[in-house]
Design a protein around this motif. Sequence first.
Motif, mmCIF file in Angstrom:
data_model
loop_
_atom_site.group_PDB
_atom_site.id
_atom_site.type_symbol
_atom_site.label_atom_id
_atom_site.label_comp_id
_atom_site.label_asym_id
_atom_site.label_seq_id
_atom_site.Cartn_x
_atom_site.Cartn_y
_atom_site.Cartn_z
ATOM 1 N N UNK A 99 -14.153 21.512 -0.377
ATOM 2 C CA UNK A 99 -13.739 22.475 -1.196
ATOM 3 C C UNK A 99 -14.484 23.068 -2.236
ATOM 4 N N UNK A 104 -5.823 12.504 0.156
ATOM 5 C CA UNK A 104 -6.348 11.358 0.297
ATOM 6 C C UNK A 104 -5.166 10.423 0.321
ATOM 7 N N UNK A 105 -4.293 10.434 -0.512
ATOM 8 C CA UNK A 105 -3.383 9.477 -0.633
ATOM 9 C C UNK A 105 -2.394 9.434 0.326
ATOM 10 N N UNK A 133 -12.333 10.465 3.063
ATOM 11 C CA UNK A 133 -11.464 11.632 2.804
ATOM 12 C C UNK A 133 -11.540 12.421 1.619
ATOM 13 N N UNK A 134 -11.320 11.486 0.442
ATOM 14 C CA UNK A 134 -11.654 11.999 -0.652
ATOM 15 C C UNK A 134 -12.766 12.929 -1.046
ATOM 16 N N UNK A 189 -8.636 0.876 4.741
ATOM 17 C CA UNK A 189 -7.880 1.662 3.680
ATOM 18 C C UNK A 189 -9.121 2.186 2.569
ATOM 19 N N UNK A 240 0.815 -1.236 -0.112
ATOM 20 C CA UNK A 240 0.035 0.017 -0.059
ATOM 21 C C UNK A 240 0.881 1.182 0.108
ATOM 22 N N UNK A 251 -3.012 10.646 3.390
ATOM 23 C CA UNK A 251 -3.777 10.185 4.648
ATOM 24 C C UNK A 251 -3.408 8.575 4.802
ATOM 25 N N UNK A 252 -3.650 7.885 3.647
ATOM 26 C CA UNK A 252 -3.515 6.446 3.428
ATOM 27 C C UNK A 252 -1.838 6.038 4.018
ATOM 28 N N UNK A 258 -5.493 -2.068 7.851
ATOM 29 C CA UNK A 258 -5.588 -2.052 6.512
ATOM 30 C C UNK A 258 -6.713 -2.362 5.869
ATOM 31 N N UNK A 303 -6.944 17.215 -3.680
ATOM 32 C CA UNK A 303 -7.855 16.330 -3.012
ATOM 33 C C UNK A 303 -7.105 14.871 -3.044
ATOM 34 N N UNK A 358 -11.351 4.724 4.075
ATOM 35 C CA UNK A 358 -10.842 6.170 4.548
ATOM 36 C C UNK A 358 -10.491 6.806 3.036
ATOM 37 N N UNK A 359 -9.957 6.264 2.099
ATOM 38 C CA UNK A 359 -9.542 7.020 0.751
ATOM 39 C C UNK A 359 -10.990 7.592 0.380
ATOM 40 N N UNK A 369 -13.412 15.938 1.531
ATOM 41 C CA UNK A 369 -12.423 16.970 0.955
ATOM 42 C C UNK A 369 -12.954 17.400 -0.300
ATOM 43 N N UNK A 370 -13.587 16.732 -1.131
ATOM 44 C CA UNK A 370 -14.110 17.375 -2.501
ATOM 45 C C UNK A 370 -15.157 18.359 -2.395
#
Lengths: 400, 279
Positions: free
Chosen positions: B253, A178-179, B245-246, B238, A132, A181-182, B235, A174, B241-242, B249-250
Amino acid sequence: MTAAKIIVNEIKGYHRFVKFLIVLVALGALASLARFVFGLGVTTNLNDTFPWGLWISFDVVTAVPLAAGAFTLGAIVHCFHIKKLEPLVRPAIVTGFLGYSLVCVGLLLDLGQPQRCWHTMVYWNPHSPMFEVSMCIAAYTTVLFLEFLSPVCEKFGYHVPLRLLRTIEMPLVVAAASISTLHQSSLGTFFLIAVDKLHSLWYNPLLPLLFWLSAMCAGISIIIVEATMSHKYMGQPDESELLETLAKILPWVITVYLTVKVFSLVALTQGPLFNRPGLLVLFVVEVAVGVLLPLVMLMNGNVRENNRLRATAAWLVIAGVILNRFNVSMFGMEAPGTFYYPSFLESVVTIGIIAAHILFFVLIAKYFPIFEHHPETVDYSIPDHFRKTEKGHAHGAAKA
Amino acid sequence: MSSENQDFNKSKAFLIDMTKCTGCRGCQVACKQWNQLGAEKTEFFTGEGYQNPPLMSEYTFTRIKFRDYEKNGQNEFAFYKEMCMHCNEPACASVCPVGAFKKTKEGPVTYDAERCIGCRFCMVACPFGVPKYEWSKALPLVRKCTGCYSRVKEGLKPACATTCVSAITYGNREEMIKEANKRIAARPEKYLKKLYGSEEAGGTSVIYLTALPFDELGFKPVTKRPLPSYTWQALRLVPGIFLTVGSSLSLLSWFNHRKERIAKEEEQRKSGATPKEES
């Protein structure tokens, strides 16, 4: 004059410090060459008991959070829309891009089979934190490269790519956040597998979250330090006012980090905490000097307004994060009675990598517009010859 | 990890009865011969007792550890055959970024040298300290006991089990555990009432029987939980979370930029400036 001569003349004009950095980088490159000629066993102090040493602990596990300024600031400025911090974004992106590129270099040196690094892209094992992290670092280095392209295009006046970069700017920001954070958190996940190896002062199930939070602390602090230093030593504009704002955000992040750390230590840790006095000292130093002291300092308005004190607090946070990463990946992993210290060549390589970072930052700042321009205020509209004829006419007419 | 729904009872396992070991080190020699491993320069009495070589290494996949102790006023030796435990859910297989390690259905954990990138995460992860590295080479690889997979898949026993006179039994894991418990029940005064490997690291394909306490012999205390579960609990979050967060945040913004755009338009209207289209 030939190209080589121009370059030599250019270098002759550099400051003594920059020349010194060039020497360090060259030494580091020589040392890493030695690693490939003579093998890891001869040139490093690594062995079967300490398979991971300085290069993993510093060049990878520590350098990644130190390069976290880009994503933290990008998110603060663009997503939370604190626009006045905008001038800090570009230096942060350059630092991030350099940091990640050098993490890749450090990783390649440390790998036994660097020529096979593409294997991670082909043979997927989603259960591996290393998989990852390598995917994320590859993706994020690409993102940072694209973000870094903006000043490059500006320098050479490539308007069309600039337009394109402008369009994908927000998605990139963005994606970066996000990347990051991972993989910032996954670096903590690395050590979750070291169940009976990592000492319980650091081992707990929230390690990934702690890594992520401390990376943000490091990222913000790096921006403060970097802006202060480039003002002092490189004659760049004074951004104190903006740094004060950052110094206001920082204690909040530290508080969250501290809360999670105390909670995990009290509620989630299994196993003895006080059985290794040496490790206990390291832990106390890490928390007292690297977390509590800067927190107390930054809560004081006088400290935030004073350039020197603010930078000192930021340095302390950075030192705390560095010590934390070393504690987790090196000291805390050492079984009682064993000890690892980096060999001469290992240290030279790492020093070379640090020198390369500073050197490239100075050179990029010298040749590319990373401090001067505030991208939001610059007009990137396509010049006349790209427009349709009638608009060109209209424009031409207006000019006339 | 290839082995989530595998029935480990049916896979093969070693039953190593250390009370029957005489310390002849035939297993060490057989291992070296079958795996074509180089010799190591050793010295006597560098380690504890007569053990040789001092550690497992890229040239030594298994070795007998010697332990001195006193019984009825006499000096005695206790032994421990150190080797890869071939965990049911191997930590090495779970952390390897390129999946070079694989738990086979026959039981052994194999290593694919062609895939390995040499990151050494397996060495950090293994709770038993098994994978070793070719420190002498410029482009090194990992070395470890493969449970003689090339023999096992053809129906043969591993080299060490074949050569051992009495201490090593090889067969279905279920039967090996049954046999071990039978031996303990038959001679309770002789054996320690514990099987090392039945639950360690979530169960392994190597089961030990001893007379002396395990930690005295050099067995490492290891968690009972399968190691991959420790990292997987983080894990598996993951993708979530991706996306979280993505998307947040989108949204954030988009919302902030919209607010700014509206404010700008408002300002324009107030100042009476003509809209863009008419300019």
